[in-house]
Design an enzyme around this catalytic site. Structure first.
Site, PDB file in Angstrom:
ATOM      1  N   PHE A  43       0.813  -1.219   0.000  1.00 18.22           N
ATOM      2  CA  PHE A  43       0.000   0.000   0.000  1.00 18.22           C
ATOM      3  C   PHE A  43       0.840   1.259   0.000  1.00 18.22           C
ATOM      4  CE2 PHE A  43      -2.649  -3.331   1.722  1.00 18.22           C
ATOM      5  CZ  PHE A  43      -3.797  -3.156   0.982  1.00 18.22           C
ATOM      6  N   VAL A 112      -4.858  -9.214   4.111  1.00 19.35           N
ATOM      7  CA  VAL A 112      -6.152  -9.878   3.881  1.00 19.35           C
ATOM      8  C   VAL A 112      -6.007 -10.970   2.808  1.00 19.35           C
ATOM      9  CG1 VAL A 112      -7.455  -7.807   4.518  1.00 19.35           C
ATOM     10  CG2 VAL A 112      -6.957  -8.243   2.104  1.00 19.35           C
ATOM     11  N   HIS A 130      -7.080  -7.447   9.945  1.00 17.30           N
ATOM     12  CA  HIS A 130      -7.879  -6.666   8.997  1.00 17.30           C
ATOM     13  C   HIS A 130      -8.800  -7.563   8.178  1.00 17.30           C
ATOM     14  CE1 HIS A 130      -4.645  -3.252   9.218  1.00 17.30           C
ATOM     15  NE2 HIS A 130      -5.436  -3.288  10.270  1.00 17.30           N
TER      16      HIS A 130
END
Ligand code: ZN
Length: 266
Positions: A43, A112, A130
């Protein structure tokens, strides 16, 4: 492996292996950096998802309000986005081996992608903070259903997603969005095991997303050791007893070998 490890990294592998071998309650905490070698973009790195995508588009309130966003999100889940088609890499495998031999007691992950489970970390040793693309959930009653089951469910209109067979609520892929409550059991359990841990090994996280990133700090607070393996700075670098800049998939397999040899298991 292509290149020979520099001496300083070999030494770090030996130090980390000796700490793991003598630990009684080690925890591994992972972020996106452990999965980049499996082809899943991170990310916040230089080519990270947030360089091209606006995080606001993935906010939980948008999911509640916008059937188009729900439809797109459900289609991405069904088509195997978020890692459902990626394969575990040697770093996941090394961690799984350390868990299977009882050296690492728990794996806490921000990811995830489900790759820790796929690499053989048992469910009772894994805390996916998460959520996970291995399941979908109802956002009215929070019941979980497996991916295999839910990908066959028809999209209902105008909802844009399947409806919960239990209560008729909107279904959502299992990853936690911005603004969405953290899973309670996993969060409480992660705090508990992080406080118990005598060693926390962070792999591939910049430790910037809270409350997940506070887990290694709980270990430090209770007097446990902190080892950080990450490319780039992290928020807890100054507390680290060992700080390593290396690719997890190149660094960890040898560490696992050394630990198993030291415990007479290799
Ligand atoms: Zn429901």
């Amino acid at each position: 492996m292509a290149a020979e490890m520099p001496a300083s990294l070999k030494e770090a592998q030996e130090v980390l292996a000796s700490w793991l071998a003598e630990s009684r309650s080690a925890v591994v905490f992972t972020g996106a950096g452990i999965s980049t070698e499996s082809g899943i973009p991170d990310f916040r790195g230089p080519n990270g998802i947030w360089k091209t995508q606006d995080p606001a588009k993935f906010h939980f309130e948008r999911y509640l309000d916008d059937p188009d966003m729900r439809r797109n999100s459900w289609r991405a889940y069904v088509s195997g986005g978020m890692g459902a088609q990626a394969e575990p890499n040697p770093a996941h495998e090394a961690v799984a081996k350390l868990v299977q031999y009882g050296i690492v007691r728990w794996v806490i992950t921000q990811n995830v992608d489900g790759l820790h489970a796929r690499s053989g970390v048992p469910e009772e040793r894994l805390l996916e903070l998460h959520g996970s693309s291995r399941f979908a959930k109802c956002i009215a009653c929070w019941q979980r259903f497996t991916r295999d089951e839910t990908i066959t469910w028809p999209i209902e209109e105008p909802a844009g997603v399947p409806l919960c067979p239990r209560c008729g609520g909107l279904m959502k892929p299992g990853g936690v969005s911005f603004g969405e409550p953290m899973p309670e059991r996993e969060t409480a359990e992660a705090v508990r095991v992080s406080r118990l841990a005598d060693l926390c090994l962070v792999v591939g996280s910049t430790l910037t997303v809270y409350p997940a990133a506070s887990m290694p700090a709980y270990t430090v607070e209770q007097g446990g050791r902190l080892a950080i393996l990450n490319i780039g700075e992290t928020t807890l670098d100054r507390f680290a007893d060992l700080r390593v800049e290396a690719k997890a998939a190149e660094f960890l397999p040898r560490v696992a070998e050394l630990v198993l040899a030291a415990r007479g298991l290799g």
